[in-house]
Design an enzyme around this catalytic site. Structure first.
Site, PDB file in Angstrom:
ATOM      1  CD  GLU A  70       0.989   0.004  -6.679  1.00 21.04           C
ATOM      2  OE1 GLU A  70       1.604   0.982  -7.133  1.00 21.04           O
ATOM      3  OE2 GLU A  70      -0.221  -0.173  -6.890  1.00 21.04           O
ATOM      4  CG  ASP A 103      -2.564  -4.211  -3.364  1.00 21.42           C
ATOM      5  OD1 ASP A 103      -1.610  -4.546  -4.100  1.00 21.42           O
ATOM      6  OD2 ASP A 103      -2.695  -3.060  -2.918  1.00 21.42           O
TER       7      ASP A 103
HETATM    8 ZN   LIG Z   1      -0.884  -1.528 -10.217  1.00 26.91          ZN
END
Ligand SMILES: [Zn+2]
Length: 379
Positions: free
Chosen positions: A133, A68
């Site tokens: 994340e 992501d």
């Molecule tokens: Zn990162």
């Protein structure tokens, strides 16, 4: 076109803004299945995670990353469209080029090449990727995968995180730990009233001010050889009704500790509350521990290996640092895993015109592959 550049471009074209994966993980999973890895897609809530492993038993080395990316911001601010990989002046531009689709592509290429060259390597080599994340909570990413690993008795000896760690060139900094992050939402209660009659009110701003001075001046610890001292910051302070003639009835503050391994979260909490009590405050304080500090000490097999590879491949004696923010390494380290972070230059991450140098991108798979070979080939 090179393998790593090709794959990085394919990943950048997929608009995987958290928690969207936009097909990044299936693309990678398919390649690793072809390379002989056992691949599992672990989906929690809205989040896709991928776990791929090669080998059956013995010491386990994994690479950890995320597919992501943060939003691009206004696309017009970019010199070239953020999801259109573009090469200019020896650099590849695009959202995620440095954080961290370049590293993810390098890990995939390194793993493919490693198992082709050494199909009977000792131990196990794996890749763990999440698409959660960069989000605000990281609830369904590596945190959940680690709960699953604990439940099934999965053990990992070494973990290389590919987060962009370098300052000016690949290999100049190896991250060997991270500070912990402890946040608190504080509310101090007073009694609202007319400013002309303060004896009939209780001003929470006045009550909190001396406590705040003491908190800000407190020396929480001295740090240690790997970490700077723990720091306390107020990130928001709010009270008042908007009128100049009203004493507010409540004050709210947001606080955060970035703390090192010289302190424990429960001690920081207790000391903070003791100071507030000593000042006679009527307060409520909600704590949120978003990550404990971790450190891979000097002499650790993985730390020494990565440092040696930087010296040999990049010709640099890397700085070994435990500074910076947090990373998903914080979820892996408590499993008893040695965690080291090594990735490209972080100068443009989360910015417009994010980029990675092509030379760095070509070096990264060699670096990751060299770590595999030193740990899983030979004796
Ligand atoms: Zn990162």
């Amino acid at each position: 076109m090179s393998y790593v550049l090709d794959l990085t471009c394919d990943l950048i074209r997929r608009r995987s803004v958290t928690p969207e994966d936009a097909g990044c993980l299936p693309l990678i999973g398919g390649r690793l299945v072809s390379a002989g890895f056992r691949v599992e897609h672990l989906r929690y809530g809205e989040v896709d995670n991928l776990w791929a492993v090669h080998g059956t038993a013995g010491p386990t080395l994994i690479f950890l990353g995320h597919t992501d990316v943060v939003p691009s911001g206004p696309e017009a601010s970019w010199q070239s469209p953020p999801f259109e990989p573009t090469i200019r002046d020896g650099r590849l531009y695009g959202r995620g080029a440095a954080d961290m689709k370049g590293s993810v592509a390098a890990m995939v290429v390194a793993l493919e090449q490693f198992v082709v060259a050494h199909p009977d390597h000792r131990g196990r080599v794996g890749l763990l990727l999440t698409s959660d994340e960069e989000g605000p909570t990281n609830l369904d990413g590596v945190r959940k995968v680690v709960e699953h690993f604990r439940a099934i008795g999965e053990h990992i000896d070494w973990c290389v995180v590919g987060e962009p760690s370098a300052k000016e060139q690949l290999g100049d900094l190896v991250r060997v730990g991270r500070r912990g992050s402890l946040s608190g939402t504080l509310s101090v209660r007073g009694v609202q009233g007319h400013v002309a009659y303060p004896e009939k009110a209780l001003n929470p701003i006045h009550a909190f001010a001396p406590a705040l001075a003491e908190l800000a001046a407190e020396r929480w610890d001295e740090g240690n050889s790997d970490f700077p001292p723990t720091s306390f910051q107020v990130s928001n302070l709010n009270a008042g009704t908007g009128a100049t003639n009203v004493i507010p009835g409540e004050l709210k503050a947001l606080i955060n500790f970035r703390y090192c391994t010289a302190s424990r979260a429960e001690d920081l909490r207790a000391r903070t509350e003791a100071i507030l009590h000593r000042h006679g405050l009527d307060f409520a304080l909600d704590w949120n521990l978003s990550g404990e500090p971790f450190l891979t000490p000097p002499g650790g097999v993985l730390r020494e290996t990565v440092v040696a590879v930087c010296r040999e491949l990049c010709g640099i004696d890397p700085e070994q640092s435990a500074g910076g923010g947090t990373s998903d390494g914080r979820f892996i380290a408590p499993m008893g895993t040695e965690v080291v972070e090594i990735g490209p230059v972080n100068a443009t991450i989360h910015k417009v015109d994010e980029c990675v140098a092509l030379q760095e991108l070509e070096q990264l798979p060699q670096l990751y592959r060299a770590v595999c070979e030193r740990l899983l080939i030979g004796a």
